[in-house]
Motif scaffolding. Structure first.
Motif, PDB file in Angstrom:
ATOM      1  N   UNK A  57     -16.194  13.136   3.566  1.00 37.78           N
ATOM      2  CA  UNK A  57     -16.700  11.849   3.096  1.00 37.78           C
ATOM      3  C   UNK A  57     -17.755  12.003   2.011  1.00 37.78           C
ATOM      4  N   UNK A  58     -18.017  13.220   1.615  1.00 44.08           N
ATOM      5  CA  UNK A  58     -18.958  13.484   0.529  1.00 44.08           C
ATOM      6  C   UNK A  58     -18.255  13.445  -0.824  1.00 44.08           C
ATOM      7  N   UNK A  59     -18.937  13.954  -1.863  1.00 41.89           N
ATOM      8  CA  UNK A  59     -18.398  13.916  -3.222  1.00 41.89           C
ATOM      9  C   UNK A  59     -17.190  14.838  -3.397  1.00 41.89           C
ATOM     10  N   UNK A  60     -16.361  14.548  -4.414  1.00 39.59           N
ATOM     11  CA  UNK A  60     -15.166  15.364  -4.659  1.00 39.59           C
ATOM     12  C   UNK A  60     -15.519  16.757  -5.177  1.00 39.59           C
ATOM     13  N   UNK A  61     -14.540  17.671  -5.059  1.00 42.46           N
ATOM     14  CA  UNK A  61     -14.719  19.017  -5.598  1.00 42.46           C
ATOM     15  C   UNK A  61     -15.465  19.956  -4.677  1.00 42.46           C
ATOM     16  N   UNK A  62     -15.524  19.613  -3.390  1.00 44.70           N
ATOM     17  CA  UNK A  62     -16.211  20.471  -2.428  1.00 44.70           C
ATOM     18  C   UNK A  62     -15.231  21.053  -1.407  1.00 44.70           C
ATOM     19  N   UNK A  63     -15.644  22.130  -0.777  1.00 52.72           N
ATOM     20  CA  UNK A  63     -14.798  22.812   0.208  1.00 52.72           C
ATOM     21  C   UNK A  63     -15.045  22.258   1.605  1.00 52.72           C
ATOM     22  N   UNK A  64     -13.962  21.876   2.267  1.00 52.78           N
ATOM     23  CA  UNK A  64     -14.014  21.505   3.684  1.00 52.78           C
ATOM     24  C   UNK A  64     -13.292  22.603   4.465  1.00 52.78           C
ATOM     25  N   UNK A  65     -14.047  23.372   5.230  1.00 47.39           N
ATOM     26  CA  UNK A  65     -13.475  24.487   5.991  1.00 47.39           C
ATOM     27  C   UNK A  65     -13.626  24.195   7.478  1.00 47.39           C
ATOM     28  N   UNK A  66     -12.531  24.296   8.213  1.00 49.36           N
ATOM     29  CA  UNK A  66     -12.586  24.010   9.651  1.00 49.36           C
ATOM     30  C   UNK A  66     -11.791  25.073  10.402  1.00 49.36           C
ATOM     31  N   UNK A  67     -12.149  25.253  11.640  1.00 50.85           N
ATOM     32  CA  UNK A  67     -11.433  26.233  12.457  1.00 50.85           C
ATOM     33  C   UNK A  67     -10.295  25.553  13.193  1.00 50.85           C
ATOM     34  N   UNK A  99      -8.885  26.852   8.033  1.00 48.96           N
ATOM     35  CA  UNK A  99      -8.136  26.249   6.947  1.00 48.96           C
ATOM     36  C   UNK A  99      -9.131  25.636   5.978  1.00 48.96           C
ATOM     37  N   UNK A 100      -8.707  25.535   4.716  1.00 46.59           N
ATOM     38  CA  UNK A 100      -9.599  25.004   3.687  1.00 46.59           C
ATOM     39  C   UNK A 100      -8.986  23.822   2.952  1.00 46.59           C
ATOM     40  N   UNK A 101      -9.799  22.777   2.807  1.00 52.77           N
ATOM     41  CA  UNK A 101      -9.448  21.628   1.988  1.00 52.77           C
ATOM     42  C   UNK A 101     -10.361  21.561   0.779  1.00 52.77           C
ATOM     43  N   UNK A 102      -9.900  20.847  -0.253  1.00 53.23           N
ATOM     44  CA  UNK A 102     -10.765  20.459  -1.359  1.00 53.23           C
ATOM     45  C   UNK A 102     -10.904  18.943  -1.327  1.00 53.23           C
ATOM     46  N   UNK A 103     -12.139  18.457  -1.325  1.00 52.96           N
ATOM     47  CA  UNK A 103     -12.348  17.013  -1.278  1.00 52.96           C
ATOM     48  C   UNK A 103     -11.949  16.384  -2.597  1.00 52.96           C
ATOM     49  N   UNK A 104     -11.356  15.183  -2.501  1.00 54.01           N
ATOM     50  CA  UNK A 104     -10.910  14.463  -3.676  1.00 54.01           C
ATOM     51  C   UNK A 104     -11.369  13.008  -3.586  1.00 54.01           C
ATOM     52  N   UNK A 105     -11.081  12.273  -4.639  1.00 51.75           N
ATOM     53  CA  UNK A 105     -11.409  10.849  -4.733  1.00 51.75           C
ATOM     54  C   UNK A 105     -12.929  10.652  -4.738  1.00 51.75           C
ATOM     55  N   UNK A 126     -14.475   8.154   0.255  1.00 50.68           N
ATOM     56  CA  UNK A 126     -13.061   7.816   0.410  1.00 50.68           C
ATOM     57  C   UNK A 126     -12.290   8.851   1.220  1.00 50.68           C
ATOM     58  N   UNK A 127     -12.761  10.091   1.170  1.00 43.81           N
ATOM     59  CA  UNK A 127     -12.280  11.125   2.093  1.00 43.81           C
ATOM     60  C   UNK A 127     -10.818  11.498   1.946  1.00 43.81           C
ATOM     61  N   UNK A 128     -10.284  11.399   0.728  1.00 44.56           N
ATOM     62  CA  UNK A 128      -9.005  12.039   0.463  1.00 44.56           C
ATOM     63  C   UNK A 128      -9.246  13.528   0.310  1.00 44.56           C
ATOM     64  N   UNK A 129      -8.245  14.353   0.639  1.00 42.24           N
ATOM     65  CA  UNK A 129      -8.450  15.793   0.499  1.00 42.24           C
ATOM     66  C   UNK A 129      -7.117  16.517   0.359  1.00 42.24           C
ATOM     67  N   UNK A 130      -7.235  17.768  -0.063  1.00 40.47           N
ATOM     68  CA  UNK A 130      -6.060  18.595  -0.297  1.00 40.47           C
ATOM     69  C   UNK A 130      -6.186  19.876   0.521  1.00 40.47           C
ATOM     70  N   UNK A 131      -5.189  20.137   1.349  1.00 42.83           N
ATOM     71  CA  UNK A 131      -5.137  21.379   2.130  1.00 42.83           C
ATOM     72  C   UNK A 131      -4.461  22.463   1.309  1.00 42.83           C
ATOM     73  N   UNK A 132      -5.134  23.595   1.125  1.00 41.04           N
ATOM     74  CA  UNK A 132      -4.525  24.713   0.416  1.00 41.04           C
ATOM     75  C   UNK A 132      -3.629  25.474   1.376  1.00 41.04           C
ATOM     76  N   UNK A 133      -2.348  25.592   1.041  1.00 38.15           N
ATOM     77  CA  UNK A 133      -1.389  26.223   1.947  1.00 38.15           C
ATOM     78  C   UNK A 133      -0.939  27.607   1.512  1.00 38.15           C
ATOM     79  N   UNK A 134      -1.009  27.900   0.227  1.00 38.28           N
ATOM     80  CA  UNK A 134      -0.593  29.239  -0.200  1.00 38.28           C
ATOM     81  C   UNK A 134      -1.129  29.554  -1.586  1.00 38.28           C
ATOM     82  N   UNK A 135      -1.501  30.822  -1.759  1.00 38.67           N
ATOM     83  CA  UNK A 135      -1.927  31.327  -3.060  1.00 38.67           C
ATOM     84  C   UNK A 135      -1.016  32.479  -3.460  1.00 38.67           C
ATOM     85  N   UNK A 136      -0.926  32.709  -4.770  1.00 38.42           N
ATOM     86  CA  UNK A 136      -0.376  33.960  -5.273  1.00 38.42           C
ATOM     87  C   UNK A 136      -1.555  34.895  -5.508  1.00 38.42           C
ATOM     88  N   UNK A 137      -1.630  36.013  -4.799  1.00 41.27           N
ATOM     89  CA  UNK A 137      -2.797  36.893  -4.905  1.00 41.27           C
ATOM     90  C   UNK A 137      -2.982  37.421  -6.323  1.00 41.27           C
TER      91      UNK A 137
END
Length: 238
Positions: free
Chosen positions: A84-94, A101-107, A111-122
DNA sequence: AGGCCGATCCTCT
DNA sequence: GAGGATCGGCCTA
């Protein structure tokens, strides 16, 4: 069907994204985050990270479409307050008491929209990420995989095991709630950042989200088509 | 105060 | 394809 490798052959670098990038509707921001680079700088100064190749959008309570799968669905709690804070921040939960898992806050703030990162290319710090994942030592992984590492230029399937999955990528980067929840990803001094190195994603795969019980029908999972590091279903009906 | 369960991963059949 | 590991947060009583 070997997928196209998107990694730069040269040393990886990039620019920090701007706050405005994350301020729009999360379902619009999410696909545009594909191809961007998540980077953690360790206490020793080493860079660990990779290119975002798969993610999911989760809608805030303000949204017209209800999203009971979102952590923000029932409003703010001590756990999810970062959402529920400002966009562009990391939400990390166990999760499951075992992984993060890690989210990036959006909107906009609240407003509390967010994006869950599911996979990276190392891309960076593959040796250290393998150690973080507990993959060094016993075969079959280490012997075979090490060949593909070392240089920046390869998304071979073995290396993908480092960061293919929301729990895996957090483990590889060493992300924890205690150390990283709430960090500003756009701060030049932040140990956790998102970079743009100019790579464009020509086409985006859209599917249902994975591993959830509620709102399973919403087409809010986004991935780079046929990329070897993408986890799970490869099509909308999968 | 207690119970339930999850935006997962790994191993084994 | 199924099941176990393992724990904090949130709901109910």
């Amino acid at each position: 069907m070997e997928a196209k490798i998107l990694s730069p052959s040269k040393k990886t670098s990039g620019r920090l994204l701007k706050r405005a990038f994350f301020r729009g509707p999360v379902e619009h921001v999410a696909p545009r985050l594909l191809g961007k680079i998540l980077v953690r700088r360790t206490e020793e100064g080493e860079l660990l990270g990779g290119r975002i190749v798969e993610l999911e959008a989760y809608l805030g309570p303000h949204n017209k479409t209800a999203d009971p799968a979102a952590h923000s669905h029932r409003g703010p709690t001590p756990r999810n307050q970062v959402l529920f804070g400002p966009p562009g921040h990391a939400y990390v939960y166990s999760i499951y008491g075992l992984y993060y898992c890690m989210n990036i806050t959006c909107e906009k703030t609240g407003q509390a929209g967010s994006v869950l990162l599911r996979a990276l290319e190392p891309l960076m710090g593959l040796e250290q990420m393998a150690r973080n994942r507990g993959l060094v030592g016993p075969p079959p992984f280490s012997q075979k995989a090490r060949k593909g590492w070392g240089r920046g230029g390869g998304a071979n399937k073995s290396a993908c095991r480092l960061t293919s999955g929301p729990g895996r990528l957090c483990q590889a980067l060493g992300l924890t709630r205690a150390a990283h929840n709430g960090l500003d990803l756009l701060d030049p001094d932040s140990p956790l950042q998102v970079w743009d190195d100019g790579v464009r994603i020509p086409r985006v795969l859209v599917t249902r989200r994975i591993g959830i019980r509620h709102a399973t029908e919403l087409p809010l999972r986004f991935a780079i088509p046929a990329h070897p590091c993408v986890s799970g279903a490869k099509s909308l009906t999968g």
